[in-house]
Design a protein around this motif. Sequence first.
Motif, PDB file in Angstrom:
ATOM      1  N   UNK A 239       0.853  -1.184   0.000  1.00 31.59           N
ATOM      2  CA  UNK A 239       0.000   0.000   0.000  1.00 31.59           C
ATOM      3  C   UNK A 239       0.894   1.241   0.000  1.00 31.59           C
ATOM      4  N   UNK A 240       0.687   2.100  -0.982  1.00 28.67           N
ATOM      5  CA  UNK A 240       1.515   3.287  -1.138  1.00 28.67           C
ATOM      6  C   UNK A 240       0.877   4.503  -0.467  1.00 28.67           C
ATOM      7  N   UNK A 241       1.730   5.420  -0.040  1.00 29.38           N
ATOM      8  CA  UNK A 241       1.249   6.729   0.414  1.00 29.38           C
ATOM      9  C   UNK A 241       0.512   7.382  -0.745  1.00 29.38           C
ATOM     10  N   UNK A 242      -0.610   8.060  -0.456  1.00 32.20           N
ATOM     11  CA  UNK A 242      -1.433   8.606  -1.533  1.00 32.20           C
ATOM     12  C   UNK A 242      -0.734   9.766  -2.249  1.00 32.20           C
ATOM     13  N   UNK A 243      -0.142  10.706  -1.500  1.00 36.13           N
ATOM     14  CA  UNK A 243       0.492  11.870  -2.117  1.00 36.13           C
ATOM     15  C   UNK A 243       1.879  11.508  -2.642  1.00 36.13           C
ATOM     16  N   UNK A 244       2.183  11.966  -3.839  1.00 37.60           N
ATOM     17  CA  UNK A 244       3.476  11.701  -4.466  1.00 37.60           C
ATOM     18  C   UNK A 244       4.126  13.035  -4.842  1.00 37.60           C
TER      19      UNK A 244
END
Length: 332
Positions: free
Chosen positions: A156-161
Amino acid sequence: MAHSLFPSLTPADSVLSRYDVCKTSDIEEARSVGERIFCKNAIYSKDPQFNTRINYRRVGGLGVGRMTYGGETIIDPDVMESFSLIQIPIRGREFIESDGKRALLEPDQGIVLNAHVRTSIRHMAGTEKIIVRVNNDVVRRQCQQHLGRTLQNDVEFKMEMALDTPDGRSLVQMLAWMCDVLSNTDKVSPLLSTQFESTFVGMLLNCQENNYSEDLYEDKGKSLAPSFVKGVEHYIEEHAHEPITVGDLAEYAGVSSRSLYSGFRRFRNTSPMHYLKEVRLRRVHEELLLASPTSGAVTNVALRWGFSHLGHFTTDYKRRFGETPSQTLMRS
């Protein structure tokens, strides 16, 4: 996004211009195309500028595209079961709510929409973006290869990039190269397709914060685990098709069953038999992806890999891959 952030021979707003899959001002047609590429969705717009344009191309476990809805639009997609979606802005902005969190797609900030999460998107007029659809099993497999163990949970990735950081710029540079090749090359060889998958997903795991980032940076499980744990993992990978008991594994490792359990619990956060089950599930998944959809292969493959209780097998399989065995077979 300033185009200087997208250092491609193909300008960002010309990416995949020869791969036009949708150009319509009809909301129902736009919804239908979105369902075909992504998932079921609802689209709402009263903006006279509404004009959906999607350019898109699949390559292996990735789908790369450029899209806009033209005018201000609300998109309410169903949960994405088998993939995550990376969004990089070309221009404009979107307001996004995902899993109860809010974020903004805007210049210098991309967004990652994870699988299994409810999302709502407010697309502002004039917004255009690059999107990358990444299959869960591709991300999971590569993360497992890096860590040397079966994952207990999906990545699961952090939403903000953040795109104006060294990591963000590296990821965008990789994406720009991929978009340039896909925009100008009609036939992509299996070798290049595999390279795209491996390189982009590797960059994503390295550059975008996720629930395995600490392990990926430190690789502490792999480096600290005693040799008997790694030896048993290798034995399981090589002999997963054979009947295996805990006693067999302990005897092979030259340790007691208690020490074997203790080693796996401490250094892999699992048990040796659970590790075996995960390997066998992975092998079933790989076989179903190659099987004919009309072969009725699910039962035979499951039994061949030691899953005699088909109900429990289906539950474990769906937890592991986000879809039923039959659904995997139908998209093979």
